[in-house]
Scaffold this motif. Structure first.
Motif, PDB file in Angstrom:
ATOM      1  N   LEU A 166      46.119  32.623  51.307  1.00  0.00           N
ATOM      2  CA  LEU A 166      45.025  31.680  51.092  1.00  0.00           C
ATOM      3  C   LEU A 166      44.149  31.489  52.333  1.00  0.00           C
ATOM      4  O   LEU A 166      42.912  31.539  52.230  1.00  0.00           O
ATOM      5  N   PRO A 167      44.722  31.284  53.534  1.00  0.00           N
ATOM      6  CA  PRO A 167      43.840  31.164  54.704  1.00  0.00           C
ATOM      7  C   PRO A 167      43.038  32.427  55.001  1.00  0.00           C
ATOM      8  O   PRO A 167      41.896  32.338  55.461  1.00  0.00           O
ATOM      9  N   LEU A 168      43.600  33.597  54.723  1.00  0.00           N
ATOM     10  CA  LEU A 168      42.838  34.832  54.901  1.00  0.00           C
ATOM     11  C   LEU A 168      41.671  34.902  53.929  1.00  0.00           C
ATOM     12  O   LEU A 168      40.560  35.313  54.287  1.00  0.00           O
ATOM     13  N   LEU A 169      41.907  34.475  52.682  1.00  0.00           N
ATOM     14  CA  LEU A 169      40.831  34.453  51.696  1.00  0.00           C
ATOM     15  C   LEU A 169      39.772  33.419  52.054  1.00  0.00           C
ATOM     16  O   LEU A 169      38.578  33.633  51.841  1.00  0.00           O
TER      17      LEU A 169
ATOM     18  N   ALA B 286      39.006  35.238  44.022  1.00  0.00           N
ATOM     19  CA  ALA B 286      40.051  34.674  43.153  1.00  0.00           C
ATOM     20  C   ALA B 286      41.020  35.728  42.639  1.00  0.00           C
ATOM     21  O   ALA B 286      42.152  35.390  42.256  1.00  0.00           O
ATOM     22  N   LEU B 287      40.628  36.994  42.624  1.00  0.00           N
ATOM     23  CA  LEU B 287      41.495  38.032  42.056  1.00  0.00           C
ATOM     24  C   LEU B 287      42.828  38.170  42.790  1.00  0.00           C
ATOM     25  O   LEU B 287      43.890  38.055  42.175  1.00  0.00           O
ATOM     26  N   PRO B 288      42.836  38.434  44.114  1.00  0.00           N
ATOM     27  CA  PRO B 288      44.138  38.518  44.788  1.00  0.00           C
ATOM     28  C   PRO B 288      44.903  37.207  44.741  1.00  0.00           C
ATOM     29  O   PRO B 288      46.142  37.204  44.715  1.00  0.00           O
ATOM     30  N   ALA B 289      44.198  36.086  44.716  1.00  0.00           N
ATOM     31  CA  ALA B 289      44.871  34.789  44.637  1.00  0.00           C
ATOM     32  C   ALA B 289      45.645  34.656  43.325  1.00  0.00           C
ATOM     33  O   ALA B 289      46.814  34.253  43.312  1.00  0.00           O
ATOM     34  N   VAL B 290      45.022  35.005  42.228  1.00  0.00           N
ATOM     35  CA  VAL B 290      45.674  34.894  40.919  1.00  0.00           C
ATOM     36  C   VAL B 290      46.804  35.903  40.794  1.00  0.00           C
ATOM     37  O   VAL B 290      47.876  35.594  40.249  1.00  0.00           O
ATOM     38  N   PHE B 291      46.594  37.122  41.299  1.00  0.00           N
ATOM     39  CA  PHE B 291      47.684  38.109  41.283  1.00  0.00           C
ATOM     40  C   PHE B 291      48.892  37.595  42.060  1.00  0.00           C
ATOM     41  O   PHE B 291      50.043  37.768  41.644  1.00  0.00           O
ATOM     42  N   ALA B 292      48.636  36.953  43.207  1.00  0.00           N
ATOM     43  CA  ALA B 292      49.740  36.425  44.017  1.00  0.00           C
ATOM     44  C   ALA B 292      50.465  35.304  43.287  1.00  0.00           C
ATOM     45  O   ALA B 292      51.703  35.221  43.318  1.00  0.00           O
ATOM     46  N   LEU B 293      49.718  34.442  42.621  1.00  0.00           N
ATOM     47  CA  LEU B 293      50.331  33.335  41.891  1.00  0.00           C
ATOM     48  C   LEU B 293      51.141  33.837  40.697  1.00  0.00           C
ATOM     49  O   LEU B 293      52.071  33.162  40.242  1.00  0.00           O
ATOM     50  N   ARG B 294      50.788  35.014  40.203  1.00  0.00           N
ATOM     51  CA  ARG B 294      51.534  35.648  39.109  1.00  0.00           C
ATOM     52  C   ARG B 294      52.667  36.532  39.638  1.00  0.00           C
ATOM     53  O   ARG B 294      53.351  37.193  38.865  1.00  0.00           O
ATOM     54  N   HIS B 295      52.831  36.576  40.964  1.00  0.00           N
ATOM     55  CA  HIS B 295      53.885  37.363  41.621  1.00  0.00           C
ATOM     56  C   HIS B 295      53.754  38.852  41.328  1.00  0.00           C
ATOM     57  O   HIS B 295      54.750  39.549  41.128  1.00  0.00           O
ATOM     58  N   LEU B 296      52.507  39.337  41.312  1.00  0.00           N
ATOM     59  CA  LEU B 296      52.226  40.758  41.122  1.00  0.00           C
ATOM     60  C   LEU B 296      51.897  41.353  42.491  1.00  0.00           C
ATOM     61  O   LEU B 296      50.752  41.309  42.945  1.00  0.00           O
TER      62      LEU B 296
ATOM     63  N   PRO C 104      49.138  44.655  42.814  1.00  0.00           N
ATOM     64  CA  PRO C 104      47.735  44.246  42.626  1.00  0.00           C
ATOM     65  C   PRO C 104      47.257  43.265  43.690  1.00  0.00           C
ATOM     66  O   PRO C 104      46.097  43.308  44.096  1.00  0.00           O
ATOM     67  N   THR C 105      48.155  42.398  44.157  1.00  0.00           N
ATOM     68  CA  THR C 105      47.777  41.451  45.214  1.00  0.00           C
ATOM     69  C   THR C 105      47.395  42.189  46.488  1.00  0.00           C
ATOM     70  O   THR C 105      46.347  41.928  47.091  1.00  0.00           O
ATOM     71  N   LEU C 106      48.242  43.130  46.911  1.00  0.00           N
ATOM     72  CA  LEU C 106      47.975  43.877  48.139  1.00  0.00           C
ATOM     73  C   LEU C 106      46.723  44.732  48.018  1.00  0.00           C
ATOM     74  O   LEU C 106      45.915  44.805  48.951  1.00  0.00           O
ATOM     75  N   MET C 107      46.570  45.380  46.865  1.00  0.00           N
ATOM     76  CA  MET C 107      45.403  46.248  46.671  1.00  0.00           C
ATOM     77  C   MET C 107      44.105  45.444  46.666  1.00  0.00           C
ATOM     78  O   MET C 107      43.138  45.801  47.348  1.00  0.00           O
TER      79      MET C 107
ATOM     80  N   VAL D 261      41.040  45.413  49.435  1.00  0.00           N
ATOM     81  CA  VAL D 261      39.630  45.666  49.097  1.00  0.00           C
ATOM     82  C   VAL D 261      38.750  44.538  49.621  1.00  0.00           C
ATOM     83  O   VAL D 261      37.669  44.780  50.190  1.00  0.00           O
ATOM     84  N   ILE D 262      39.196  43.291  49.447  1.00  0.00           N
ATOM     85  CA  ILE D 262      38.428  42.147  49.937  1.00  0.00           C
ATOM     86  C   ILE D 262      38.289  42.209  51.461  1.00  0.00           C
ATOM     87  O   ILE D 262      37.201  42.033  52.017  1.00  0.00           O
ATOM     88  N   GLY D 263      39.408  42.478  52.144  1.00  0.00           N
ATOM     89  CA  GLY D 263      39.371  42.552  53.602  1.00  0.00           C
ATOM     90  C   GLY D 263      38.484  43.680  54.099  1.00  0.00           C
ATOM     91  O   GLY D 263      37.671  43.493  55.012  1.00  0.00           O
ATOM     92  N   GLY D 264      38.656  44.863  53.491  1.00  0.00           N
ATOM     93  CA  GLY D 264      37.826  46.000  53.892  1.00  0.00           C
ATOM     94  C   GLY D 264      36.358  45.773  53.591  1.00  0.00           C
ATOM     95  O   GLY D 264      35.489  46.101  54.406  1.00  0.00           O
ATOM     96  N   GLY D 265      36.079  45.196  52.418  1.00  0.00           N
ATOM     97  CA  GLY D 265      34.692  44.911  52.049  1.00  0.00           C
ATOM     98  C   GLY D 265      34.050  43.903  52.986  1.00  0.00           C
ATOM     99  O   GLY D 265      32.870  44.025  53.347  1.00  0.00           O
ATOM    100  N   THR D 266      34.826  42.902  53.393  1.00  0.00           N
ATOM    101  CA  THR D 266      34.308  41.906  54.338  1.00  0.00           C
ATOM    102  C   THR D 266      33.971  42.547  55.672  1.00  0.00           C
ATOM    103  O   THR D 266      32.914  42.275  56.263  1.00  0.00           O
ATOM    104  N   ALA D 267      34.856  43.419  56.169  1.00  0.00           N
ATOM    105  CA  ALA D 267      34.614  44.097  57.442  1.00  0.00           C
ATOM    106  C   ALA D 267      33.378  44.995  57.366  1.00  0.00           C
ATOM    107  O   ALA D 267      32.537  44.995  58.271  1.00  0.00           O
ATOM    108  N   VAL D 268      33.260  45.747  56.274  1.00  0.00           N
ATOM    109  CA  VAL D 268      32.098  46.638  56.109  1.00  0.00           C
ATOM    110  C   VAL D 268      30.810  45.833  56.032  1.00  0.00           C
ATOM    111  O   VAL D 268      29.789  46.180  56.642  1.00  0.00           O
ATOM    112  N   ALA D 269      30.833  44.729  55.262  1.00  0.00           N
ATOM    113  CA  ALA D 269      29.642  43.898  55.120  1.00  0.00           C
ATOM    114  C   ALA D 269      29.219  43.314  56.465  1.00  0.00           C
ATOM    115  O   ALA D 269      28.022  43.284  56.800  1.00  0.00           O
ATOM    116  N   PHE D 270      30.205  42.898  57.246  1.00  0.00           N
ATOM    117  CA  PHE D 270      29.885  42.331  58.561  1.00  0.00           C
ATOM    118  C   PHE D 270      29.259  43.387  59.476  1.00  0.00           C
ATOM    119  O   PHE D 270      28.250  43.131  60.141  1.00  0.00           O
TER     120      PHE D 270
END
Length: 210
Positions: A134-137, A175-185, A188-191, A195-204
């Motif tokens: 959550l803090p990373l998101l 919200a996608l990785p957050a919901v996957f994590a809450l569903r204990h998947l 999908p959570t890591l993937m 993607v969110i982390g990589g996309g954020t770095a590229v956008a920056f």
């Protein structure tokens, strides 16, 4: 563990401002904007508590995604962006070149307060999602919304609306990785988090080359 939840956003924002200075960019530290972000979270928290307190039904399937989308991400981002435009003159954002530190400071302050609220709200079940993902998101949200609004302030016509549309899409993606994590998947959570982390770095790297 709790320390990461509480400090990921403010320390991340401080590091990014330090990096701006190291690159030779001259600006005043956005301490006032950071303070504004914290202050406006107080009425936001009261409204959030009222709305969440009215929701007693438990959801599954697609409803589970949309409930957590609204409760954990969309509401806070919509409120922060709304406050941003209301306080735009006080935040002192004129052009894309000088607005990045100010916008970053405002959203950094707001989401630093959100982190404290996350801790208080989730105090009885501080799992790996609350303490780490959550803090990373939250930090990714701060970076992405800052980039989008800086582009919005510095663009015209269709590009201006494209930046605003990208800003609106942020909570739905976050919200996608957050919901996957809450569903204990786990996979999908890591993937999706990757993607969110990589996309954020590229956008920056792409849009902060000013």
């Amino acid at each position: 563990m709790i320390l990461f939840l509480l400090t990921a956003v403010p320390f991340g924002v401080f590091f990014m401002l330090f990096n701006e200075r190291r690159q030779g960019k001259s600006f005043r530290l956005p301490s006032m904007q950071f303070f504004f972000g914290i202050i406006v979270f107080i009425p936001t928290m009261l409204l959030y508590s009222f709305l969440v307190g009215m929701a007693t039904e438990r959801y599954s399937g697609p409803g589970f995604y949309f409930v957590h989308l609204f409760k954990d991400h969309l509401f806070f981002l919509a409120a922060a962006v709304g406050w941003f435009f209301l306080l735009r003159n006080q935040i002192r954002t004129r052009t894309a070149d000088d607005s990045f530190p100010a916008v970053l400071g405002f959203f950094g302050g707001f989401y630093s307060a959100v982190a404290v609220f996350d801790y208080l709200e989730q105090f009885t079940h501080l799992d790996s999602y609350v303490l780490f993902l959550l803090p990373l998101l939250r930090f990714a949200t701060v970076i992405l919304v800052t980039l989008c609004l800086v582009q919005f302030l510095g663009q015209y016509d269709l590009l201006k609306f494209a930046a605003l549309a990208a800003c609106c899409a942020i909570p739905f993606l976050i919200a996608l990785p957050a919901v996957f994590a809450l569903r204990h998947l786990a996979l999908p959570t890591l993937m999706s988090a990757g993607v969110i982390g990589g996309g954020t770095a590229v956008a920056f790297l792409k849009f902060r080359d000013v």
